[in-house]
Design a protein around this motif. Structure first.
Motif, PDB file in Angstrom:
ATOM      1  N   ILE A  12      34.013  -2.616  21.511  1.00 44.10           N
ATOM      2  CA  ILE A  12      32.892  -2.341  20.818  1.00 44.10           C
ATOM      3  C   ILE A  12      31.789  -1.983  21.395  1.00 44.10           C
ATOM      4  O   ILE A  12      31.125  -2.354  22.357  1.00 44.10           O
TER       5      ILE A  12
ATOM      6  N   GLN B 114      36.413  -6.455  11.598  1.00 49.15           N
ATOM      7  CA  GLN B 114      36.307  -5.597  10.331  1.00 49.15           C
ATOM      8  C   GLN B 114      35.727  -4.145  10.681  1.00 49.15           C
ATOM      9  O   GLN B 114      35.945  -3.397  10.195  1.00 49.15           O
ATOM     10  N   SER B 115      34.807  -4.586  11.583  1.00 47.63           N
ATOM     11  CA  SER B 115      34.023  -3.185  12.076  1.00 47.63           C
ATOM     12  C   SER B 115      35.056  -2.078  12.601  1.00 47.63           C
ATOM     13  O   SER B 115      34.659  -0.909  12.522  1.00 47.63           O
TER      14      SER B 115
ATOM     15  N   ASP C 109      36.132 -11.654  14.927  1.00 47.99           N
ATOM     16  CA  ASP C 109      36.418 -10.889  15.749  1.00 47.99           C
ATOM     17  C   ASP C 109      37.978 -10.938  15.807  1.00 47.99           C
ATOM     18  O   ASP C 109      38.559 -10.010  16.516  1.00 47.99           O
TER      19      ASP C 109
ATOM     20  N   GLN D  41      27.487 -10.143  11.906  1.00 50.85           N
ATOM     21  CA  GLN D  41      27.987  -9.261  10.788  1.00 50.85           C
ATOM     22  C   GLN D  41      27.868  -7.749  11.275  1.00 50.85           C
ATOM     23  O   GLN D  41      28.680  -6.806  10.875  1.00 50.85           O
TER      24      GLN D  41
ATOM     25  N   TRP E 176      30.414  -7.150  14.453  1.00 54.07           N
ATOM     26  CA  TRP E 176      31.914  -7.387  14.221  1.00 54.07           C
ATOM     27  C   TRP E 176      32.142  -6.657  12.857  1.00 54.07           C
ATOM     28  O   TRP E 176      33.388  -6.784  12.675  1.00 54.07           O
ATOM     29  N   GLY E 177      31.356  -6.773  11.872  1.00 56.31           N
ATOM     30  CA  GLY E 177      31.688  -6.359  10.712  1.00 56.31           C
ATOM     31  C   GLY E 177      31.690  -7.644   9.551  1.00 56.31           C
ATOM     32  O   GLY E 177      31.439  -8.513  10.021  1.00 56.31           O
TER      33      GLY E 177
END
Length: 266
Positions: free
Chosen positions: A17, A42-43, A68, A105, A108-109
Motif C-alpha cells: 500500500i 478494496q483499494s 484490509d 476508508q 484501505w478502500g
C-alpha cells in the motif's frame, strides 16, 4: 504494488500500500489447496481481480473482519459462486458497509457489505483439514488456521512483528498474549502472517513475540507501581511518535499498549 510468489505449497499474494509515493503498509492473501485465506483491501480490487480470474478456489476463509483482510470479499461474492467463512462474531461486521473511520476508508478502500457463514471448529480444504483456533486480542472475531499434519499456520494479525510499538484502541495486549500461548500448544512449523508474509520458523518467532510482550508487561506494571503516570510510562518506553498516531486521530497509539496492560489496575 502486487507480487505473487510460491512458498512451500502456498501461493502468497503480497500487496504493498503506497502513500505519498512511499510504501506505507503491506498485506497478504494466501491460496492453498483450494482455500483462499483473506482477500486483501478494496483499494487494490483492480489489481486483485486478474489474480482471481486466473486462479480457482473453493471457498474463502477469513482470519477476521477488518477491511484490509475482507476488502474484495464483496467482489468475490458477486462474481464467484464460493462460500465465505468468518468467526461468528464477525458476521454482522462483514454485513456492514464500510463502517470504519475515514482515514481507513482512504487507506484501505470502501468495502461494501457481504454475507459470510460462521466457521466451525475445523474447515476442510480439498485435501487437508484445518483447525480453527480462536485467537482474539487484535479483533474479537480473530482466528488462526492450523494444519496439524504439516504444521502450517495462517496467523492473520496475531504475529505481524516481533516487537509491538502501536496498537488500535480496541486491542488487548493481555488477550493477544493468551492467544499466542494457545497457538504455541501446537507443533507450529511454517507461519503465514497477513502482514509479514512467509515465516519458516513460526513457533520460535511467536515465542519471541510472547517473550517481548511478557517483558514489556512486567516493565509497564513496575513503572506504574513506581508512581509514574500513564503518559510518563509511554514517554519512557515509547518515546518515538509514529505517523500512524496522528494520521489515525489517535485510534492507533503506543498509549493503548500501556492502558491495555494496566486494564485491571486503572
Amino acid at each position: 504494488m502486487m507480487h505473487v510468489s510460491k512458498e512451500e505449497d502456498v501461493t502468497c499474494v503480497k500487496m504493498d500500500i503506497m502513500l505519498g509515493g512511499k510504501k506505507a503498509n503491506t498485506v497478504y492473501a494466501f491460496l492453498v489447496d483450494g482455500m483462499l485465506v483473506d482477500t486483501g483491501p478494496q483499494s487494490l480490487e483492480a489489481e486483485l481481480t486478474p489474480f482471481y480470474d486466473k486462479h480457482s478456489f473453493d471457498f474463502v476463509a477469513l482470519t477476521h473482519s477488518h477491511e484490509d483482510h475482507t476488502g474484495t470479499a464483496p467482489w468475490i461474492q458477486e462474481n464467484r459462486e464460493v462460500p465465505i467463512y468468518v468467526h461468528q462474531k464477525g458476521i454482522e461486521i462483514c454485513a456492514e458497509k464500510y463502517n470504519y473511520p475515514k482515514y481507513r476508508q482512504i487507506f484501505w478502500g470502501k468495502r461494501e457489505g457481504f454475507e459470510a457463514s460462521p466457521l466451525g471448529d475445523t474447515i476442510q480444504s480439498a485435501n487437508n483439514e484445518w483447525k480453527v483456533i480462536y485467537t482474539p486480542g487484535h479483533a474479537d472475531d480473530h482466528v488462526s488456521f492450523f494444519n496439524e499434519e504439516t504444521g502450517t499456520l495462517f496467523s492473520g494479525d496475531l504475529f505481524v512483528a516481533p516487537k509491538t510499538k502501536v496498537i488500535m484502541n480496541s486491542e488487548s495486549i493481555p488477550t493477544i498474549m493468551e492467544s499466542i500461548r494457545a497457538v504455541l500448544n501446537y507443533d507450529v512449523g511454517s507461519m503465514f502472517c497477513c502482514h509479514a508474509g512467509y515465516i519458516k520458523n513460526g513457533k520460535s518467532m511467536l515465542k519471541q513475540k510472547l517473550d517481548y510482550l511478557e517483558n514489556l508487561s512486567g516493565e509497564v506494571k513496575y513503572l506504574y507501581n513506581s508512581r509514574l503516570s500513564i503518559t510518563e510510562i509511554r514517554e519512557k518506553i515509547f518515546p518515538k511518535k509514529y505517523s500512524i498516531i496522528s494520521r489515525s486521530g489517535g485510534e492507533w497509539d503506543s498509549l493503548h499498549i500501556i492502558t491495555s496492560i494496566l486494564s485491571d489496575e486503572i
